[in-house]
Write a protein that holds these residues in place. Structure first.
Motif, short mmCIF file in Angstrom:
data_model
loop_
_atom_site.label_atom_id
_atom_site.label_comp_id
_atom_site.label_asym_id
_atom_site.label_seq_id
_atom_site.Cartn_x
_atom_site.Cartn_y
_atom_site.Cartn_z
N GLU A 1 20.37 -28.97 -23.86
CA GLU A 1 21.79 -28.71 -24.09
C GLU A 1 22.30 -29.44 -25.33
N THR A 2 21.99 -30.70 -25.43
CA THR A 2 22.51 -31.48 -26.57
C THR A 2 21.54 -31.46 -27.75
N ARG B 1 18.90 -33.18 -28.08
CA ARG B 1 18.45 -34.54 -28.41
C ARG B 1 17.05 -34.75 -27.89
#
Ligand code: CA
Length: 231
Positions: free
Chosen positions: A141-142, A144
């Motif tokens: 989602e991010t 990262r």
């Protein structure tokens, strides 16, 4: 593990979809007929339905309408697969209650992103946005990535490559399969491009004496080695 039913009568397409969805960790069932799919859906409901527009037995649009009229399936996430040039038909598809649609020929990475987005919205409990293996964590989602808790900065292609490899640990992908899965099957890039990006990914994630989680399989391709953190 989220379950997806593919209802599609073009066998090469349903095989391609099945292959890619299974590689992402979904449990996949396939039907090539609208009427057969209707019976299957009366028995059990998947977490998401990929529904072709034109089908033998019962059209996708009619099946969608019937599913929306039944309480067990009225909220089932549905992505319609439509052919090019069916603009008015597509609008009808959404009016009939599909959550989204994609136009053939579509890129597999794009469809995978839509599937994830719809599942996250409709069924957050069945979708994990985190992939973890050994000391590497990847958040879909991010976007990262962390290794031993430290953030690693990857370019977009390296991120997708790592995500693709990590979603099926141990599985060996040929360069051609990686091109299809990461770059998309309608993009023409040289297979050596894969080696270049694997090299960049390795450089970014392996610092010092860290073990290399990416395995080069001679004559075959690459795999994410899920045993890398052990021993
Ligand atoms: Ca069809």
């Amino acid at each position: 593990m989220p379950e997806i039913l593919i209802v599609e009568d073009e066998e090469p397409l349903s095989l391609l979809l099945r292959y890619n969805l299974e590689a992402e960790g979904y449990k996949v069932n396939v039907s090539a007929r609208g009427d057969e799919a209707e019976l299957l859906l009366q028995e059990s409901q998947p977490d998401l339905l990929l529904l072709d527009w034109m089908l033998p037995g019962l059209s996708g649009i009619e099946l969608c309408r019937r599913l929306r009229a039944r309480s067990e399936t009225e909220r089932m996430p549905i992505i319609m697969l439509t052919a090019r040039g069916e603009e008015s038909e597509r609008i009808r598809g959404l009016a009939t209650g599909a959550d989204d649609y994609v136009v053939k020929p579509f890129s597999i990475p794009e469809l995978m992103a839509r599937v994830r987005a719809i599942l996250r919205r409709a069924k957050p409990e069945v979708v994990s946005t985190m992939l973890k293996s050994g000391d590497i964590e990847l958040d879909r989602e991010t976007h990262r990535v962390r290794r031993t808790g430290r953030e690693i900065h990857l370019g977009p292609t390296e991120f997708r490559l790592l995500e693709f490899l990590m979603s099926a640990p141990g599985r060996v992908y040929s360069r051609e399969q990686l091109l299809d899965g990461v770059w998309g099957h309608d993009v023409y890039v040289d297979e050596r491009t894969v080696d270049v990006h694997v090299g960049r990914l390795r450089k970014a994630i392996n610092k010092g004496r860290m073990k290399d989680p990416i395995r080069t399989v001679r004559g075959a391709g690459y795999a994410f080695n899920d045993q890398f953190a052990i021993g």
